[in-house]
Motif scaffolding. Sequence first.
Motif, PDB file in Angstrom:
ATOM      1  N   THR A  85       0.827  -1.211   0.000  1.00  0.00           N
ATOM      2  CA  THR A  85       0.000   0.000   0.000  1.00  0.00           C
ATOM      3  C   THR A  85       0.859   1.258   0.000  1.00  0.00           C
ATOM      4  O   THR A  85       0.597   2.228  -0.712  1.00  0.00           O
ATOM      5  N   ALA A  86       1.929   1.250   0.816  1.00  0.00           N
ATOM      6  CA  ALA A  86       2.831   2.405   0.868  1.00  0.00           C
ATOM      7  C   ALA A  86       3.546   2.605  -0.463  1.00  0.00           C
ATOM      8  O   ALA A  86       3.702   3.731  -0.949  1.00  0.00           O
ATOM      9  N   VAL A  87       3.978   1.494  -1.070  1.00  0.00           N
ATOM     10  CA  VAL A  87       4.679   1.595  -2.363  1.00  0.00           C
ATOM     11  C   VAL A  87       3.733   2.103  -3.438  1.00  0.00           C
ATOM     12  O   VAL A  87       4.079   2.996  -4.234  1.00  0.00           O
ATOM     13  N   LEU A  88       2.533   1.538  -3.511  1.00  0.00           N
ATOM     14  CA  LEU A  88       1.570   1.969  -4.514  1.00  0.00           C
ATOM     15  C   LEU A  88       1.171   3.430  -4.305  1.00  0.00           C
ATOM     16  O   LEU A  88       1.046   4.202  -5.261  1.00  0.00           O
ATOM     17  N   GLY A  89       1.002   3.815  -3.048  1.00  0.00           N
ATOM     18  CA  GLY A  89       0.681   5.217  -2.771  1.00  0.00           C
ATOM     19  C   GLY A  89       1.791   6.143  -3.218  1.00  0.00           C
ATOM     20  O   GLY A  89       1.551   7.246  -3.738  1.00  0.00           O
ATOM     21  N   GLY A  90       3.043   5.699  -3.008  1.00  0.00           N
ATOM     22  CA  GLY A  90       4.174   6.526  -3.450  1.00  0.00           C
ATOM     23  C   GLY A  90       4.208   6.671  -4.954  1.00  0.00           C
ATOM     24  O   GLY A  90       4.484   7.761  -5.488  1.00  0.00           O
ATOM     25  N   ILE A  91       3.944   5.571  -5.670  1.00  0.00           N
ATOM     26  CA  ILE A  91       3.933   5.639  -7.145  1.00  0.00           C
ATOM     27  C   ILE A  91       2.881   6.607  -7.639  1.00  0.00           C
ATOM     28  O   ILE A  91       3.129   7.446  -8.525  1.00  0.00           O
ATOM     29  N   VAL A  92       1.684   6.494  -7.050  1.00  0.00           N
ATOM     30  CA  VAL A  92       0.595   7.375  -7.490  1.00  0.00           C
ATOM     31  C   VAL A  92       0.898   8.828  -7.136  1.00  0.00           C
ATOM     32  O   VAL A  92       0.738   9.733  -7.968  1.00  0.00           O
ATOM     33  N   LEU A  93       1.359   9.076  -5.924  1.00  0.00           N
ATOM     34  CA  LEU A  93       1.613  10.445  -5.481  1.00  0.00           C
ATOM     35  C   LEU A  93       2.740  11.096  -6.274  1.00  0.00           C
ATOM     36  O   LEU A  93       2.584  12.207  -6.819  1.00  0.00           O
ATOM     37  N   ILE A  94       3.880  10.394  -6.348  1.00  0.00           N
ATOM     38  CA  ILE A  94       5.040  10.970  -7.043  1.00  0.00           C
ATOM     39  C   ILE A  94       4.763  11.101  -8.544  1.00  0.00           C
ATOM     40  O   ILE A  94       5.104  12.100  -9.176  1.00  0.00           O
ATOM     41  N   GLY A  95       4.116  10.082  -9.125  1.00  0.00           N
ATOM     42  CA  GLY A  95       3.780  10.154 -10.550  1.00  0.00           C
ATOM     43  C   GLY A  95       2.865  11.317 -10.863  1.00  0.00           C
ATOM     44  O   GLY A  95       3.046  12.032 -11.864  1.00  0.00           O
ATOM     45  N   THR A  96       1.864  11.545  -9.995  1.00  0.00           N
ATOM     46  CA  THR A  96       0.939  12.662 -10.204  1.00  0.00           C
ATOM     47  C   THR A  96       1.657  14.001 -10.120  1.00  0.00           C
ATOM     48  O   THR A  96       1.437  14.899 -10.947  1.00  0.00           O
TER      49      THR A  96
END
Length: 376
Positions: A31-42
């Motif tokens: 969840t933390a990794v996926l959240g980081g991908i979404v946040l940083i990518g956005t």
Amino acid sequence: MDLLLILTYAALCIAIFKVFKIPLNKWTVPTAVLGGIVLIGTLILLMNYNHPYTQIGNQVFTTTPIVSGVRGRVIEVPVEPNQPLEQGDVLFQIDPVPYQAEVDKLKAQVKEASQGALGLEAQLQEKEGALAKAVAERDKAKREFNRYQRGFDKGAFTAQQLDTRRQAYKAAQATVDVANTNIEQAQIALDSEIGGENTTVARLLADLRKAEFNLQQTTVYAPTDGFATQLALRPGVMAVPLPLAPVMTFVHTEELVYTAAFRQNSLQRLKSGFEAEFIFRALPGKVFKGEVVDVIPAIGESQFQARGALLGTDALRTNGRVLVKLKVNDDLEEYQLPMGTAVEVAVYSDSFSHVSIMRKVLIRMKSWQNYLYLDH
């Protein structure tokens, strides 16, 4: 920048996991990794679209190829390369002797033709006097013929005597006709004027003006303020008035203008007045403020011109960039930057302005990177 964001997010996640004592398992870590991908990518997508950046930019300037207006041998080049010149300063001098000789010759011809024009009126008066004399001779011959005609009718004169007087009268009449023709020709010559000048004089004056213009062209002047660079012209070179054979290049002194090429993706975030930041490869570690002046309303790669062949599909496979005109607001006088210096530019639009901090950090990191020579 993406690495910095990843490290920052990773540190934040570690802190949260430690503070709130969140267990590391198959649910929390993904969840933390996926959240980081979404946040940083956005954040990166928002930054790239709303605050575009390009490495393709230069300070652009205009030059004028100096071409001689007349053909001749260069006798003097008083300018020094790369030294400031003012408009009207002499760039070089062509041998004026043949052109001065042509001017002097035409001036003499104009003077001679002007004197001839003044004599046309006297010639007309002379022809009129000749006509009056011819008319008087004709009238006298006519009276003589009439007298002999009356005498012949009374038998006082022979037919031969009458015929002699008749021929004399006809000859006198012919002389009158010739005199009238001469007067007409003299009148035409006198009346033959253009703009109040005799045609011969007018033609010679036109030739004289052209010769004087050519004489002026033997001295070539600076068209504006600027300087001549890479100067190879020397006395003895033959200068010719051909557009493809300039003898020097003149660089104009104008307001510094910068042009950068941006991807078409961010075209809607490039508008006049938007803030911009510049970094120069020649000035590592420094960032300069500026703004967008204009967006060039045409992309060069898509242009076509009239020719004898139709365009094919390959002509449409272009991916040209948008050219943007910018200016630097900070003072650059203290730095040694030749005209044409390369720049990298970031533009900050009025959309998602809080994300612009990422671009500002990134461009400053890129500026420090210019201390390194990474090319081979």
